[in-house]
Design a protein around this motif. Structure first.
Motif, PDB file in Angstrom:
ATOM      1  N   LYS A   1       0.827  -1.204   0.000  1.00 32.70           N
ATOM      2  CA  LYS A   1       0.000   0.000   0.000  1.00 32.70           C
ATOM      3  C   LYS A   1       0.864   1.257   0.000  1.00 32.70           C
ATOM      4  CE  LYS A   1      -4.142  -1.937   2.184  1.00 32.70           C
ATOM      5  NZ  LYS A   1      -5.037  -1.913   3.366  1.00 32.70           N
ATOM      6  N   ILE A   2       1.960   1.227   0.772  1.00 32.97           N
ATOM      7  CA  ILE A   2       2.842   2.394   0.815  1.00 32.97           C
ATOM      8  C   ILE A   2       3.508   2.596  -0.540  1.00 32.97           C
ATOM      9  CG2 ILE A   2       4.880   3.407   1.902  1.00 32.97           C
ATOM     10  CD1 ILE A   2       4.165   1.852   4.431  1.00 32.97           C
ATOM     11  N   CYS A   3       3.898   1.503  -1.192  1.00 35.89           N
ATOM     12  CA  CYS A   3       4.507   1.580  -2.518  1.00 35.89           C
ATOM     13  C   CYS A   3       3.542   2.219  -3.514  1.00 35.89           C
ATOM     14  CB  CYS A   3       4.904   0.177  -2.971  1.00 35.89           C
ATOM     15  SG  CYS A   3       5.800   0.132  -4.540  1.00 35.89           S
ATOM     16  N   ILE A   4       2.303   1.786  -3.494  1.00 37.09           N
ATOM     17  CA  ILE A   4       1.283   2.354  -4.388  1.00 37.09           C
ATOM     18  C   ILE A   4       1.028   3.819  -4.055  1.00 37.09           C
ATOM     19  CG2 ILE A   4      -1.153   2.229  -5.063  1.00 37.09           C
ATOM     20  CD1 ILE A   4      -0.974  -0.811  -4.624  1.00 37.09           C
ATOM     21  N   LEU A   5       0.991   4.121  -2.760  1.00 32.73           N
ATOM     22  CA  LEU A   5       0.785   5.510  -2.326  1.00 32.73           C
ATOM     23  C   LEU A   5       1.918   6.410  -2.821  1.00 32.73           C
ATOM     24  CD1 LEU A   5      -0.875   7.526  -0.647  1.00 32.73           C
ATOM     25  CD2 LEU A   5       0.476   6.851   1.353  1.00 32.73           C
ATOM     26  N   GLY A   6       3.144   5.886  -2.776  1.00 28.70           N
ATOM     27  CA  GLY A   6       4.283   6.649  -3.277  1.00 28.70           C
ATOM     28  C   GLY A   6       4.141   6.949  -4.757  1.00 28.70           C
ATOM     29  N   LEU A   7       3.723   5.955  -5.536  1.00 30.10           N
ATOM     30  CA  LEU A   7       3.546   6.152  -6.975  1.00 30.10           C
ATOM     31  C   LEU A   7       2.446   7.160  -7.263  1.00 30.10           C
ATOM     32  CD1 LEU A   7       4.169   5.397  -9.892  1.00 30.10           C
ATOM     33  CD2 LEU A   7       2.571   3.478  -9.662  1.00 30.10           C
ATOM     34  N   ILE A   8       1.323   7.050  -6.537  1.00 30.62           N
ATOM     35  CA  ILE A   8       0.213   7.994  -6.729  1.00 30.62           C
ATOM     36  C   ILE A   8       0.658   9.414  -6.376  1.00 30.62           C
ATOM     37  CG2 ILE A   8      -2.067   8.669  -5.880  1.00 30.62           C
ATOM     38  CD1 ILE A   8      -2.663   5.676  -5.507  1.00 30.62           C
ATOM     39  N   THR A   9       1.396   9.546  -5.273  1.00 36.78           N
ATOM     40  CA  THR A   9       1.898  10.861  -4.865  1.00 36.78           C
ATOM     41  C   THR A   9       2.800  11.455  -5.934  1.00 36.78           C
ATOM     42  OG1 THR A   9       1.818  10.229  -2.520  1.00 36.78           O
ATOM     43  CG2 THR A   9       3.230  12.099  -3.106  1.00 36.78           C
ATOM     44  N   LEU A  10       3.667  10.631  -6.498  1.00 30.37           N
ATOM     45  CA  LEU A  10       4.568  11.088  -7.552  1.00 30.37           C
ATOM     46  C   LEU A  10       3.785  11.564  -8.770  1.00 30.37           C
ATOM     47  CD1 LEU A  10       7.309  11.348  -9.012  1.00 30.37           C
ATOM     48  CD2 LEU A  10       7.164   8.894  -9.529  1.00 30.37           C
ATOM     49  N   LEU A  11       2.829  10.794  -9.220  1.00 32.49           N
ATOM     50  CA  LEU A  11       2.095  11.130 -10.443  1.00 32.49           C
ATOM     51  C   LEU A  11       1.235  12.376 -10.267  1.00 32.49           C
ATOM     52  CD1 LEU A  11       1.014   7.546 -11.617  1.00 32.49           C
ATOM     53  CD2 LEU A  11       2.908   8.954 -12.466  1.00 32.49           C
ATOM     54  N   ILE A  12       0.576  12.488  -9.106  1.00 35.32           N
ATOM     55  CA  ILE A  12      -0.290  13.661  -8.877  1.00 35.32           C
ATOM     56  C   ILE A  12       0.552  14.931  -8.777  1.00 35.32           C
ATOM     57  CG2 ILE A  12      -1.836  14.777  -7.230  1.00 35.32           C
ATOM     58  CD1 ILE A  12      -2.996  12.042  -6.587  1.00 35.32           C
ATOM     59  N   SER A  13       1.634  14.878  -8.000  1.00 31.21           N
ATOM     60  CA  SER A  13       2.466  16.070  -7.813  1.00 31.21           C
ATOM     61  C   SER A  13       3.157  16.468  -9.118  1.00 31.21           C
ATOM     62  CB  SER A  13       3.500  15.838  -6.708  1.00 31.21           C
ATOM     63  OG  SER A  13       4.270  14.669  -6.945  1.00 31.21           O
ATOM     64  N   LEU A  14       3.564  15.483  -9.915  1.00 29.91           N
ATOM     65  CA  LEU A  14       4.154  15.794 -11.221  1.00 29.91           C
ATOM     66  C   LEU A  14       3.122  16.461 -12.125  1.00 29.91           C
ATOM     67  CD1 LEU A  14       6.390  15.615 -13.364  1.00 29.91           C
ATOM     68  CD2 LEU A  14       5.619  13.280 -13.866  1.00 29.91           C
ATOM     69  N   SER A  15       1.897  15.975 -12.091  1.00 26.76           N
ATOM     70  CA  SER A  15       0.832  16.569 -12.901  1.00 26.76           C
ATOM     71  C   SER A  15       0.584  18.020 -12.508  1.00 26.76           C
ATOM     72  CB  SER A  15      -0.458  15.754 -12.755  1.00 26.76           C
ATOM     73  OG  SER A  15      -0.280  14.422 -13.184  1.00 26.76           O
ATOM     74  N   VAL A  16       0.595  18.278 -11.192  1.00 34.65           N
ATOM     75  CA  VAL A  16       0.406  19.656 -10.706  1.00 34.65           C
ATOM     76  C   VAL A  16       1.551  20.536 -11.169  1.00 34.65           C
ATOM     77  CG1 VAL A  16       0.310  21.109  -8.642  1.00 34.65           C
ATOM     78  CG2 VAL A  16      -0.975  18.961  -8.720  1.00 34.65           C
TER      79      VAL A  16
END
Length: 332
Positions: A202-217
């Motif tokens: 779950k933490i691994c997936i959360l890290g990926l989601i955080t990366l993608l959202i922040s990069l998009s912003v």
């Protein structure tokens, strides 16, 4: 090339990615004409991925250097500064010689040396951070993760203010000790040592989601010229980009996702890029400059040019590392 027998592989993955990311930031002019909105967004996304490099380098430094025993302060400073100053002197001579050959004036070359609008700014920043590491290390040893969280809380507030160009709130309210690059080493140490109440997956997936959202912003702000990221490495999106990537790669390693590549060609290539990364930080300046005189200016050929730049930037310090005496100063 000297490598330690015991390596933390996810640090090598992060360091290899970070040096490639740094190079990404300096190859924009190898793109061809950007004639469509899709091409513009693709180029901006590619470039903005590169912004993760410097934070990742600093976060790795904190994870490796903080909460350590340094009984002799002078030995610590001598060892750390020897590893960064000698390669800087070696490479800056080569960089300035290349600029001199191409007819650049003394003022321009001086600015390259002192980091004024050149990649050498990172060297001078690193000097300041290493001077402060023994001080912050004592703080971490005394107050552990709670102390780090205290520091990061204030640092994060100053980064919010910088993101919206509101720092400082008042000139006499000085938080400069919390408002600079030193937060990244502390963030890296905290992420490497914090135990989260979630499964590794779950933490691994959360890290990926955080990366993608922040990069998009970050890309959205860049594309729409929203002035929230004028401090390129000191804003909230870039912090979350670095955090997301760090967590994602670290927990991929904890989930044993790298086991299949650690001992094959891919793993060896990652380690070699990691070991050569400091030399590559300087060598890529020479490579990019040299190839800029042979720029095809083609979007189709750009991937090939980028791979060539990364390869040659690695090859230079790698070859130097095989030469007696030179190997000690080439950043490998």
């Amino acid at each position: 090339m000297k490598t330690k027998k015991e390596r933390i592989f996810y640090y090598d993955v992060l360091r290899a990615f970070a040096i490639i990311a740094v190079i990404i930031c300096h190859v924009d002019h190898f793109f061809g004409p950007l004639t469509t909105q899709t091409q513009i967004i693709a180029q901006m996304t590619f470039h903005d991925i590169g912004r993760i490099g410097v934070p990742i380098f600093l976060m790795i430094s904190g994870a490796l250097l903080l909460n350590r025993e340094y009984p002799n302060l002078s030995d610590f400073l001598k060892r750390r500064f020897t590893r960064i100053i000698y390669p800087f002197i070696f490479w800056i001579i080569l960089i300035l010689a290349q600029l001199y050959y191409h007819g650049y004036n003394n003022t321009f070359m001086w600015n390259v040396f002192n980091g004024n609008s050149s990649i050498t700014w990172y060297f001078w920043t690193l000097i300041g951070i290493y001077l402060f590491i023994p001080v912050i290390n004592s703080f971490v040893k005394e107050y552990k993760l709670k102390g780090v969280e205290y520091f990061l809380a204030i640092w994060f507030i100053t980064m919010i203010l910088k993101t919206f160009n509101s720092y400082p709130l008042w000139t006499s309210f000085d938080l400069n000790l919390f408002a600079d690059y030193i937060g990244y080493p502390l963030l890296g140490y905290w992420l490497a040592n914090k135990e989260f109440n979630l499964s590794d997956k779950k933490i691994c997936i959360l890290g990926l989601i955080t990366l993608l959202i922040s990069l998009s912003v970050f890309v959205f702000c860049h594309y729409n010229k929203i002035n929230l990221i004028s401090n390129i490495y000191q804003n909230i999106p870039i912090i979350f980009m670095g955090t997301g990537l760090f967590i994602f790669v670290m927990y991929l390693d904890k989930l044993n996702k790298f086991n299949s590549v650690k001992d094959n060609f891919i793993g060896k290539a990652i380690i070699s890029l990691s070991v050569c990364s400091y030399g590559m930080y300087f060598s890529h300046v020479i490579v990019v400059k040299a190839l800029s005189y042979h720029n095809p200016g083609s979007n189709i050929l750009f991937p090939l040019m980028f791979v060539l730049i990364v390869f040659l930037s690695w090859l230079m310090p790698y070859i130097f590392s095989k030469i007696p005496y030179v190997k000690k100063v080439c950043g490998v």
